[in-house]
Design a protein around this motif. Structure first.
Motif, PDB file in Angstrom:
ATOM      1  N   THR A 170       5.866  98.090  74.093  1.00  0.00           N
ATOM      2  CA  THR A 170       7.092  98.474  74.777  1.00  0.00           C
ATOM      3  C   THR A 170       8.095  97.332  74.824  1.00  0.00           C
ATOM      4  N   GLU A 171       7.692  96.134  74.398  1.00  0.00           N
ATOM      5  CA  GLU A 171       8.581  94.984  74.374  1.00  0.00           C
ATOM      6  C   GLU A 171       8.043  93.963  73.382  1.00  0.00           C
ATOM      7  N   LEU A 172       8.874  92.996  73.024  1.00  0.00           N
ATOM      8  CA  LEU A 172       8.457  91.853  72.224  1.00  0.00           C
ATOM      9  C   LEU A 172       8.379  90.651  73.158  1.00  0.00           C
ATOM     10  N   VAL A 173       7.191  90.091  73.304  1.00  0.00           N
ATOM     11  CA  VAL A 173       7.009  88.884  74.096  1.00  0.00           C
ATOM     12  C   VAL A 173       7.117  87.698  73.153  1.00  0.00           C
ATOM     13  N   GLU A 174       8.028  86.777  73.427  1.00  0.00           N
ATOM     14  CA  GLU A 174       8.328  85.713  72.480  1.00  0.00           C
ATOM     15  C   GLU A 174       7.091  84.925  72.082  1.00  0.00           C
ATOM     16  N   SER A 175       6.280  84.496  73.030  1.00  0.00           N
ATOM     17  CA  SER A 175       5.115  83.671  72.703  1.00  0.00           C
ATOM     18  C   SER A 175       4.140  84.419  71.809  1.00  0.00           C
ATOM     19  N   GLU A 176       3.940  85.708  72.079  1.00  0.00           N
ATOM     20  CA  GLU A 176       3.021  86.501  71.259  1.00  0.00           C
ATOM     21  C   GLU A 176       3.592  86.731  69.866  1.00  0.00           C
ATOM     22  N   ALA A 177       4.886  87.023  69.788  1.00  0.00           N
ATOM     23  CA  ALA A 177       5.513  87.259  68.487  1.00  0.00           C
ATOM     24  C   ALA A 177       5.479  86.002  67.633  1.00  0.00           C
ATOM     25  N   LEU A 178       5.785  84.851  68.213  1.00  0.00           N
ATOM     26  CA  LEU A 178       5.769  83.607  67.442  1.00  0.00           C
ATOM     27  C   LEU A 178       4.365  83.267  66.978  1.00  0.00           C
ATOM     28  N   ALA A 179       3.354  83.560  67.784  1.00  0.00           N
ATOM     29  CA  ALA A 179       1.976  83.322  67.354  1.00  0.00           C
ATOM     30  C   ALA A 179       1.638  84.199  66.150  1.00  0.00           C
ATOM     31  N   ARG A 180       2.092  85.438  66.160  1.00  0.00           N
ATOM     32  CA  ARG A 180       1.862  86.316  65.011  1.00  0.00           C
ATOM     33  C   ARG A 180       2.575  85.787  63.767  1.00  0.00           C
ATOM     34  N   LEU A 181       3.788  85.312  63.949  1.00  0.00           N
ATOM     35  CA  LEU A 181       4.543  84.780  62.821  1.00  0.00           C
ATOM     36  C   LEU A 181       3.864  83.554  62.231  1.00  0.00           C
ATOM     37  N   ARG A 182       3.404  82.657  63.077  1.00  0.00           N
ATOM     38  CA  ARG A 182       2.739  81.448  62.585  1.00  0.00           C
ATOM     39  C   ARG A 182       1.447  81.767  61.849  1.00  0.00           C
ATOM     40  N   ALA A 183       0.847  82.904  62.149  1.00  0.00           N
ATOM     41  CA  ALA A 183      -0.428  83.267  61.534  1.00  0.00           C
ATOM     42  C   ALA A 183      -0.274  83.952  60.180  1.00  0.00           C
ATOM     43  N   ILE A 184       0.940  84.294  59.785  1.00  0.00           N
ATOM     44  CA  ILE A 184       1.138  85.000  58.518  1.00  0.00           C
ATOM     45  C   ILE A 184       0.687  84.122  57.358  1.00  0.00           C
ATOM     46  N   ALA A 185      -0.081  84.697  56.453  1.00  0.00           N
ATOM     47  CA  ALA A 185      -0.578  83.959  55.298  1.00  0.00           C
ATOM     48  C   ALA A 185       0.584  83.462  54.450  1.00  0.00           C
ATOM     49  N   PRO A 186       0.472  82.264  53.863  1.00  0.00           N
ATOM     50  CA  PRO A 186       1.571  81.706  53.065  1.00  0.00           C
ATOM     51  C   PRO A 186       1.942  82.607  51.891  1.00  0.00           C
ATOM     52  N   GLY A 187       3.192  82.443  51.447  1.00  0.00           N
ATOM     53  CA  GLY A 187       3.650  83.177  50.283  1.00  0.00           C
ATOM     54  C   GLY A 187       4.931  83.953  50.509  1.00  0.00           C
ATOM     55  N   GLY A 188       5.438  83.943  51.740  1.00  0.00           N
ATOM     56  CA  GLY A 188       6.662  84.673  52.034  1.00  0.00           C
ATOM     57  C   GLY A 188       7.818  83.749  52.336  1.00  0.00           C
ATOM     58  N   SER A 189       8.936  84.344  52.708  1.00  0.00           N
ATOM     59  CA  SER A 189      10.142  83.558  52.965  1.00  0.00           C
ATOM     60  C   SER A 189      10.543  83.608  54.438  1.00  0.00           C
ATOM     61  N   SER A 190      10.958  84.760  54.936  1.00  0.00           N
ATOM     62  CA  SER A 190      11.551  84.822  56.271  1.00  0.00           C
ATOM     63  C   SER A 190      11.138  86.084  57.011  1.00  0.00           C
ATOM     64  N   GLY A 191      11.032  85.924  58.332  1.00  0.00           N
ATOM     65  CA  GLY A 191      10.782  87.057  59.208  1.00  0.00           C
ATOM     66  C   GLY A 191      11.987  87.398  60.061  1.00  0.00           C
ATOM     67  N   ASN A 192      13.178  86.954  59.651  1.00  0.00           N
ATOM     68  CA  ASN A 192      14.373  87.276  60.432  1.00  0.00           C
ATOM     69  C   ASN A 192      14.482  88.788  60.605  1.00  0.00           C
ATOM     70  N   ALA A 193      14.766  89.212  61.833  1.00  0.00           N
ATOM     71  CA  ALA A 193      14.759  90.649  62.092  1.00  0.00           C
ATOM     72  C   ALA A 193      15.562  90.977  63.335  1.00  0.00           C
ATOM     73  N   ILE A 194      15.944  92.247  63.422  1.00  0.00           N
ATOM     74  CA  ILE A 194      16.463  92.849  64.639  1.00  0.00           C
ATOM     75  C   ILE A 194      15.516  93.992  64.992  1.00  0.00           C
ATOM     76  N   ALA A 195      15.031  93.993  66.225  1.00  0.00           N
ATOM     77  CA  ALA A 195      14.153  95.052  66.712  1.00  0.00           C
ATOM     78  C   ALA A 195      14.773  95.632  67.970  1.00  0.00           C
ATOM     79  N   MET A 196      14.910  96.952  68.021  1.00  0.00           N
ATOM     80  CA  MET A 196      15.659  97.585  69.111  1.00  0.00           C
ATOM     81  C   MET A 196      14.885  98.736  69.728  1.00  0.00           C
ATOM     82  N   THR A 197      14.973  98.808  71.055  1.00  0.00           N
ATOM     83  CA  THR A 197      14.560  99.974  71.822  1.00  0.00           C
ATOM     84  C   THR A 197      15.795 100.443  72.596  1.00  0.00           C
ATOM     85  N   PRO A 198      15.684 101.536  73.345  1.00  0.00           N
ATOM     86  CA  PRO A 198      16.860 101.968  74.115  1.00  0.00           C
ATOM     87  C   PRO A 198      17.353 100.949  75.133  1.00  0.00           C
TER      88      PRO A 198
END
Length: 240
Positions: free
Chosen positions: A148-176
């Motif tokens: 129901t929300e994006l918690v910054e600390s949890e989201a950044l932990a997920r981003l840091r865990a992404i396996a190498p080989g990509g470029s960017s996770g820049n994004a816009i995520a929206m709820t009402p």
């Protein structure tokens, strides 16, 4: 790769639309990346009290410069507007199924998602055998089903865990009720300026964009968005 812009507050809709068109055609490109034009479709999300979800979206597979006038922007007044213009990283990922915003209508709250970058390894974190569309897989990874929300600390932990080989996770995520900006780029990325994001704050208006838009404000009025941040433009970590 793509360009993103989101505005909240007293949104000047025609000017934000023109800003997105300018990014799509390369008129505002000032970066280190090889891509300046983003013609492979576009989409938008905005608040609509008359919608069952409180949000409304528009998607078009054509270049924005050729089709923006057919979107229902005339006379639109909204406290939030996000636009995504696309350059497909993989030539076979073209057409309506790959056009942003991505949408998840099910669950406690509906989500819309727009991504700028290429994350071809994120499918591994979902237990999939192969990647079909990295942005959709990134959406499912960053915003798990039922969230129901994006918690910054949890989201950044997920981003840091992404396996190498990509470029960017820049994004816009929206709820009402939330408009999140994710600014994260993989270590060692060859195009840090291309994946930078910029913020313009004026009384009653907050804009975050992939590029500085001189038609909205002089260059010195824009500030670089700090890296490795998940910014909630409506919520608890909003900057004063």
């Amino acid at each position: 790769m793509c360009r993103l812009i989101v505005a909240t507050g007293d949104v000047p809709v025609p000017r934000i639309v023109r800003a997105a068109v300018a990014m799509s055609t390369g008129r505002t490109a000032d970066h280190d990346g090889p891509i300046t034009r983003h013609p492979n479709g576009w989409g938008a999300v905005w608040a609509d009290p008359g919608s069952p979800t409180g949000l409304r979206s528009h998607r078009d597979v054509r270049p924005m410069a050729d089709s923006w006038h057919e979107a229902p922007f005339a006379g639109l007044r909204t406290p939030v507007l996000a636009i995504h213009v696309r350059h497909a990283t993989l030539p076979h990922n073209l057409g309506e199924p790959f056009t942003h915003p991505l949408h998840r209508p099910d669950g406690p709250v509906p989500w819309y998602f727009m991504h700028n970058g290429f994350l071809p390894t994120v499918y591994r974190h979902l237990g999939l055998a192969a990647s079909r569309f990295d942005s959709a897989e990134y959406f499912d990874y960053l915003v798990p089903a039922g969230a129901t929300e994006l918690v910054e600390s949890e989201a950044l932990a997920r981003l840091r865990a992404i396996a190498p080989g990509g470029s960017s996770g820049n994004a816009i995520a929206m709820t009402p009720t939330r408009s999140y900006v994710v600014h994260w780029t993989a270590a060692g990325n060859a195009y840090p300026r291309y994946f930078g994001m910029h913020r313009l704050r004026r009384p009653g208006l907050d804009v975050v964009s992939s590029e500085v838009i001189p038609s909205l404000a002089a260059r010195h009025r824009w500030q670089p968005l700090p890296p490795n941040v998940v910014l909630d433009l409506h919520g608890r970590n909003r900057e004063s």
